[in-house]
Design an enzyme around this catalytic site. Structure first.
Site, short mmCIF file in Angstrom:
data_model
loop_
_atom_site.label_atom_id
_atom_site.label_comp_id
_atom_site.label_asym_id
_atom_site.label_seq_id
_atom_site.Cartn_x
_atom_site.Cartn_y
_atom_site.Cartn_z
N ASP A 50 -0.26 5.24 0.85
CA ASP A 50 -0.52 6.20 1.93
C ASP A 50 -0.60 5.50 3.28
OD1 ASP A 50 -0.80 8.26 0.07
OD2 ASP A 50 -2.94 7.96 -0.15
N ASP A 105 -1.47 -0.57 6.06
CA ASP A 105 -1.59 0.06 7.37
C ASP A 105 -3.01 0.07 7.91
OD1 ASP A 105 -2.48 3.43 6.93
OD2 ASP A 105 -2.30 2.01 5.28
N ASP A 156 0.85 -1.19 0.00
CA ASP A 156 0.00 0.00 0.00
C ASP A 156 0.89 1.25 0.00
OD1 ASP A 156 -2.45 1.54 0.45
OD2 ASP A 156 -1.71 1.80 2.49
#
Length: 227
Positions: A13, A174, A11
């Protein structure tokens, strides 16, 4: 579980780059256009991760009812995108050990793909600016497929493009978005503890483990594959 990993889907961001300060500037410039009060970084962090449309929907919902949001949505999204492109990457920074982690994964022979809910027009220049593009053979954005994470479609498409089964592809993210998408696709998944995750504790995510940095993820894979 990690013994036969051939690739990683990572991922963007909140996992590789702390982009919340960019969101803060772009959103508050958009809000200024609409004569709305600025938001704090902490508020914005809880809204990040499900794509630009969802972000603007949530931002407007703080001030307007559903009809008010609908009436302003298109103009607000266009304003936000204009402001974001103007400052993309200026206020954001790589998290610790991202370069080292990506290089270590490549040294292990892993193929790397980035799957983000960020539109490609934002993701690609940001990755180039932060000098991480060269590690990835493919980048898929929130507008690359018909559905975004937490739907498994982007993960399944990435695995298909890699010509690998999902069990051979480790997802790293995240937020619960990443974990839910990975789980549904059949990929093992690790989470980092420092990202956004919609304001919820990372410990609540149903992942296969928490790794402090991408370098530690690479070291974990190295240890598993040396046995």
């Amino acid at each position: 579980m990690f013994n036969h990993i051939k690739a990683a889907i990572i991922d963007l961001d909140g996992t590789m780059i702390d982009t919340a300060p960019d969101f803060l500037v772009a959103i508050n410039r958009m809000r200024e256009d609409f004569a709305l009060a600025p938001l704090t970084l902490d508020v914005i962090k809880t809204m990040v991760g499900k794509g630009s449309e969802n972000l603007i929907q949530q931002v407007l919902s703080l001030d307007f009812d559903a009809d008010g949001v609908a009436a302003r949505f298109d103009d607000a999204l266009a304003a936000y995108q204009r402001h974001y492109l103007a400052i993309n990457g200026d206020h954001s920074q790589l998290y610790p050990e991202v370069h080292e982690g990506l290089q270590a994964m490549r040294d292990l022979g892993l193929r790397l793909v980035c799957v983000t809910n960020k539109p490609l027009a934002f993701a690609l220049p940001l990755m180039q600016k932060k000098e991480i593009s060269s590690y990835f053979e493919q980048v898929y954005g929130g507008d690359s497929f018909a559905k975004k994470k937490p739907d498994p479609l982007p993960m399944l498409e990435a695995c298909q493009a890699l010509d690998l089964s999902p069990s051979q592809v480790l997802a790293i993210g995240d937020s619960s978005n990443d974990a839910i998408a990975a789980r549904a696709a059949g990929c093992p998944v690790l989470t980092v503890p420092y990202g956004y995750n919609h304001g919820e504790a990372v410990q609540n995510i149903q992942s296969d483990g928490i790794v402090e940095t991408l370098l530690i993820a690479a070291q974990l894979l190295s240890a598993k594959n040396s046995h």
